[in-house]
Write an enzyme that holds these catalytic residues in place. Structure first.
Site, PDB file in Angstrom:
ATOM      1  N   HIS A 112      -7.200   6.484  -2.807  1.00  0.00           N
ATOM      2  CA  HIS A 112      -8.429   6.029  -2.141  1.00  0.00           C
ATOM      3  C   HIS A 112      -9.670   6.751  -2.673  1.00  0.00           C
ATOM      4  CE1 HIS A 112      -6.216   3.490   0.544  1.00  0.00           C
ATOM      5  NE2 HIS A 112      -5.547   4.491   1.078  1.00  0.00           N
ATOM      6  N   ASP A 151       1.533   1.112  -2.919  1.00  0.00           N
ATOM      7  CA  ASP A 151       1.247   1.676  -1.603  1.00  0.00           C
ATOM      8  C   ASP A 151       0.868   0.516  -0.674  1.00  0.00           C
ATOM      9  OD1 ASP A 151       0.368   4.621  -0.423  1.00  0.00           O
ATOM     10  OD2 ASP A 151      -0.769   2.968   0.487  1.00  0.00           O
ATOM     11  N   HIS A 153      -1.443   0.442   1.508  1.00  0.00           N
ATOM     12  CA  HIS A 153      -2.902   0.316   1.607  1.00  0.00           C
ATOM     13  C   HIS A 153      -3.460  -0.078   0.248  1.00  0.00           C
ATOM     14  CE1 HIS A 153      -1.682   3.233   4.735  1.00  0.00           C
ATOM     15  NE2 HIS A 153      -2.579   2.578   5.464  1.00  0.00           N
ATOM     16  N   ASP A 240       4.560   3.598   2.144  1.00  0.00           N
ATOM     17  CA  ASP A 240       4.261   3.223   3.528  1.00  0.00           C
ATOM     18  C   ASP A 240       4.478   1.735   3.801  1.00  0.00           C
ATOM     19  OD1 ASP A 240       2.194   2.904   1.760  1.00  0.00           O
ATOM     20  OD2 ASP A 240       0.731   4.072   2.903  1.00  0.00           O
TER      21      ASP A 240
HETATM   22 ZN   LIG Z   1      -1.033   4.154   2.010  1.00  0.00          ZN
END
Ligand SMILES: [Zn+2]
Ligand SMILES: [Zn+2]
Lengths: 438, 552
Positions: A112, A151, A153, A240
């Site tokens: 991120h 991931d 996200h 995740d």
């Molecule tokens: Zn994540």
């Protein structure tokens, strides 16, 4: 003794003495049970699976990749430098021919973290994969790299860093941004004007299970990779998507992760998120390590898998949705919307961004200007102001810049210095390997 | 006074020691068909004319278990195994009576699936019918929850002479190592305990009332009572004996290199700040990694009797040995002959050394001097490279905290100790090569027996506590207790030491709490949702390998 088909390097660095906060998901304990599982399984005794210490990334490694405001030391701690250093070690092992594949099981994560850094967002400060890739480009002459971010996200930080880079293909498979942090990663996001089709987003609906993920790999990711022909494939190996993850809504399994890695066959994997530290990480990491090493992983299952198998079966409408998504995704890569013709070379394309750093509570406003160029990635100029820093400037002459973009960048830097308008100026000149902060 | 006995592959060495140093020594050939006889002979020799009542301990290093395993001279073991999901346990099959049973325990020690009782009963019955008399029971994560191993053992208790329980071998995680260690332990149990019993009888018959200890690969000893149940811990203790000898013969305080140059091999060990380093996981026996703790040593095929050869113009030394040196009446020139030719030593029949080297050199257009020098170079290079590899490996050892990564100590050897037959000849060559001080310890010919004689009892234990489940266990010494939610890492450290000291007392070992070090200690908050649910506490303590006294 079990023999690995692929000699494999494991950089296992759990940072047992570092946490964002006591009860934060990104805390000391995160890789503890993974280590227990890997040791109990005897992974480190597999012939051809070798364990290595991480490097410690240097300030220069970070400055090559990011605009850190006000400077690198203010936005990083030792843990970040080691995590990025772990990724660098993974790359060195592969490129020096010491191993065939490597996996940096390091924390904290990085995907991120964007081009400009004012603090921590989404548990990330600096982008481990990007720092690693830029290290490879500067030190090993690697030109074309593909990153597949698995991931849950959206890898918005990595996307931001490579938005304008035609030689780095970024593919992110994630839970649809309409239902999860950070909210981005839609199929309409497909790369900047000089790099159209080099950012590929595959947003999957909540409830996607092994079938959906593997479908996306087989029908979207692999055909695109085959065409792009990267020298190195990197997996941002977030975990995740697992059905037991506490902060997401997907139904991916350890076995699914192993199969995904087997098919994707990345050269280097770098751990990203994944916060089901007892129920998922031990098994997902075991699956990934075995798959990368080319060791039979068919017995890898979560202990409670039998009880949950029915619950996590993929619903039909999800399957249909993902099948329909294929055409859009492939189209983004193979028939990208016109970009180069939008403006004349030499013109600036600007993007305005407001970025919120959730972990540190920082608000940032950016104006990113990119010079249109038919010959290179184009000169990048980024003005940034945040709740912790006054107006700052970043200038980047990209890898392989054409003489025109280079000259323009040098002139821009000189002008900006005289203006005294910016608290800090970061100047990245990839052609001369010059990284300056004034 | 202390007696050290090293029953090696070729020689049996014995020493009698007291505060003043070596009182007497004895070197005799090892009679493989009559080990007891060799021991008896050596013991009588070193104790001749002394007051047997003054003997404090008799420590024995023996290759018995090692040889039994290497030669496949082992008893059939009923190996009962359950693994649950993960790497295919078939990979760890050992012996002909391997039973894979359903059942599963996870990394927290929670039972995920019960043992398949029917299959277990059938396996037990199958073994009974085939006349299998010894067993090993191993499950994954049994160090976190031993119940399934215990029920496996229960199923064969009616007709088993001996059953190894995996969790009792070590608190360390590694299912494959646990399987191999438990298998070996049961496989050599009868041979070893028969032998140990006989030695004890014969020592007693001689009039020696002192306790008998067995040397382990970690450079420590265990009382015979424990060795009888854990014979696997006696494997590969040979190199450890010599290293502990160095510890008592020299005041090693720095980072150092230890070389033991023998007839066929050179054993290498590294000391950090004067203490021998321990292998991170455990020793590998016959290709099987085990949980048996050992000193970090490496053996390379370079020794005095290593054959000198020339292949395609390239000079090599070892790794084969084809009989003694020519100086000793052998048929092919060896490293000893090369040293003779260069005048570095003058050993045995020097003329024959020259003759052998000249013959080989002339075939390859060399002078015997050139050939000898190159051969010596080659041997030194092999030793130096291996030492450097070991040090690199030690310094590159993975660590798991930021503190250790950034502040971790690096080994930089300042001294080199060399022993073994040709040791003296190597002093100058080695100091030239390594550019550090080289010492040849006094009495090094029997350093192995001295090391065995003076080695302390050692043991390690790992405590694991989970405050959310309210349990504490130290698997290898059979501790299992309830704890409250406020249990702390400080209490865990004190408890681990206390439990280990108490255990040592029960097996008759001479150790007090002061001799036990906490080597690893950690506490992690376990979080559920966003709240702390409890603490995962782990403490590892050990009695470090060391000697009862320094000799000089
Ligand atoms: Zn994540
Ligand atoms: Zn350009």
């Amino acid at each position: 003794m079990i023999q690995a088909k692929n000699k494999m390097g494991l950089i296992f660095f759990p940072a047992y003495d570092w946490a964002i906060e006591d009860t934060h998901p990104e805390r000391e304990e995160r890789l503890l049970y993974t280590q227990d599982q890997l040791r109990e399984e005897g992974v480190f005794d597999i012939e051809g699976v070798l364990e290595f210490k991480p490097d410690v990334a240097t300030e220069l490694d970070v400055m090559r990749t990011h605009f850190c405001f006000p400077d690198v030391a203010s936005v990083t701690t030792e843990s970040h430098m080691i995590s990025a250093g772990g990724a660098i070690r993974a790359a060195r092992l592969v490129l020096d021919g010491e191993v065939k594949k490597s996996f940096a099981l390091v924390r904290p994560p990085g995907h991120h973290a964007m081009k400009a850094v004012h603090g921590n967002r989404g548990f990330c400060n600096i982008n481990n994969e990007a720092i690693m890739i830029e290290y490879m480009r500067d030190n090993y002459g690697i030109k074309r790299v593909a990153i597949v971010d698995t991931d849950c996200h959206h890898g918005d930080g990595t996307q931001d860093i490579y938005w304008n880079d035609p030689n780095v293909l970024f593919i992110s498979i994630h839970q649809d941004g309409r239902t999860l942090y950070p909210g981005s990663g839609h199929t309409t996001e497909a790369g900047g004007p000089n790099a159209r089709g080099r950012t590929i987003n595959i947003p999957l609906p909540p409830g996607t299970s092994d079938d959906g993920f593997l479908y996306a790999i087989d029908h979207m990711v692999l055909p695109i990779l085959k065409d792009f022909g990267p020298e190195i494939v990197v997996n941002s190996a977030g975990q995740d998507n697992h059905y037991s993850d506490p902060i997401t809504n997907m139904n991916f399994t350890a076995q699914g992760y192993a199969i995904l890695n087997d098919r994707l066959s990345p050269d280097i994997a770098v751990l990203e998120g994944g916060y089901s530290i007892q129920g998922a990480l031990p098994y997902v990491n075991l699956g990934i390590v075995l798959a990368m090493a080319g060791v039979d992983y068919s017995g890898v299952r979560e202990p409670n898998f039998d009880e949950i198998a029915d619950e996590i079966r993929q619903e039909r409408n999800i399957t249909a949705y993902i099948e329909r998504l294929t055409e859009v995704v492939l189209g983004n890569y193979f028939k990208p919307a016109e970009g180069r013709e939008l403006l004349y070379p030499g013109d600036y394309v600007t993007r305005k961004k407001n970025i919120y750093y959730d972990t540190d509570g920082i608000q940032e406003s950016q104006v990113e200007s990119l010079m249109r160029c038919n010959d290179c990635g184009g000169l990048l100029v980024l003005e940034s102001v945040s709740s912790v820093n006054p107006l700052c400037l970043g200038i980047e002459i990209p890898v392989g810049a054409c003489p025109n973009c280079r000259d323009e960048g040098l002139k821009y830097f000189e002008r900006a210095r005289k203006q005294k308008k910016y608290a800090v100026i970061h100047f990245i000149n990839r052609v001369n390997k010059e990284y300056v902060r004034v | 006074m202390y007696i050290g006995l090293d029953v090696g592959g070729t020689h049996t060495d014995a020493v009698l020691l007291d505060r003043g140093g070596v009182v007497s020594t004895c070197k005799t050939d090892t009679e493989h068909s009559n080990l007891l006889g060799s021991i008896d002979r050596a013991l009588r020799e070193v104790t001749r004319g002394i007051d047997l009542g003054s003997i404090v301990s008799v420590n024995l290093s023996t290759t018995l278990s090692t040889n039994a395993i290497v030669e496949g001279n082992v008893e059939p073991v009923g190996l009962l195994v359950s693994s649950g999901p993960g790497i295919d346990p078939e990979n760890f099959r050992a012996g002909r009576h391997f039973y894979l049973l359903e059942g599963s325990i996870d990394h927290r020690g929670s039972v995920v699936r019960d043992i398949d009782e029917k299959a277990l009963a059938a396996a037990a019955e199958g073994c009974r019918k085939k006349g299998v008399k010894v067993f090993a029971a191993v499950t994954k994560f049994s160090t976190r929850n031993p119940d399934q191993e215990l029920s496996m053992a229960g199923a064969v208790s009616g007709f088993s002479d001996f059953t190894t329980l995996g969790h009792r071998l070590s608190g360390q995680l590694s299912f494959p190592r646990r399987v191999a260690s438990a298998y070996f332990n049961s496989a050599v149990w009868r041979t070893f305990s028969d032998f140990a019993g006989a030695v004890q009888k014969s020592v007693a018959a001689m009039g020696i009332g002192a306790p008998l200890n067995i040397l382990k690969a970690d450079g420590g000893t265990m009382p015979l009572s424990r060795a009888a149940d854990y014979p696997v811990e006696s494997i590969l203790s040979g190199p450890a004996a010599s290293i502990m000898g160095i510890v008592s013969l020299c005041h090693v305080t720095e980072d150092s290199i230890i070389l033991d140059i023998g007839g066929t091999t050179t054993d290498i060990a590294i000391f950090a700040s004067g203490a021998p380093l321990i292998e991170r996981e455990g020793i590998t026996m016959g290709g099987f990694p085990t949980l048996v703790r050992s000193l970090k040593t490496r053996s390379i095929g370079i020794g005095g009797d290593s054959v000198v050869a020339v292949k395609k113009g390239k000079v090599s030394v070892g790794p084969e040995r084809r009989g003694p040196s020519m100086a000793d009446g052998g048929k092919q020139p060896t490293l000893i002959d090369a040293l003779n030719v260069r005048g570095i030593i003058s050993y045995g029949n020097g003329a024959r050394s020259v003759q052998g080297m000249t013959a080989l050199a002339s075939k390859h257009d060399m002078t015997p001097e050139e050939l000898s020098s190159t051969a010596i170079e080659c041997a030194l290079n092999a030793i130096k490279n291996t030492v450097e590899e070991m040090i690199y490996e030690i310094n590159e050892k993975p660590v798991y905290t930021i503190h250790e990564l950034l502040e971790g100590k690096r080994i930089v050897p300042e001294k080199l100790y060399v022993m073994g037959g040709p040791a003296a000849a190597f002093v100058e060559l080695l100091s030239d090569r390594f550019k550090i001080e080289v010492t040849v310890p006094k009495n090094f010919e029997v350093a192995n027996a001295i090391g065995a004689g003076l080695a302390r009892n050692t043991m390690e234990a790992e405590l694991f506590a989970d405050t959310s489940r309210g349990v504490l266990s130290v698997p290898n010494i059979q501790v299992s207790e309830r704890i409250d939610a406020r249990y702390t890492v400080e209490r865990a450290e004190a408890d681990a030491v206390r439990y280990l000291a108490a255990y040592m007392k029960t097996i008759g070992a001479a150790v007090d709490e002061g001799g036990i070090d906490v080597v690893e200690s950690s506490a992690f908050n376990m979080v559920q949702g966003w709240h702390t649910a409890g603490r995962d506490i782990r403490v590892k303590c050990q009695i470090r390998p060391g000697v009862i006294m320094d000799l000089y």
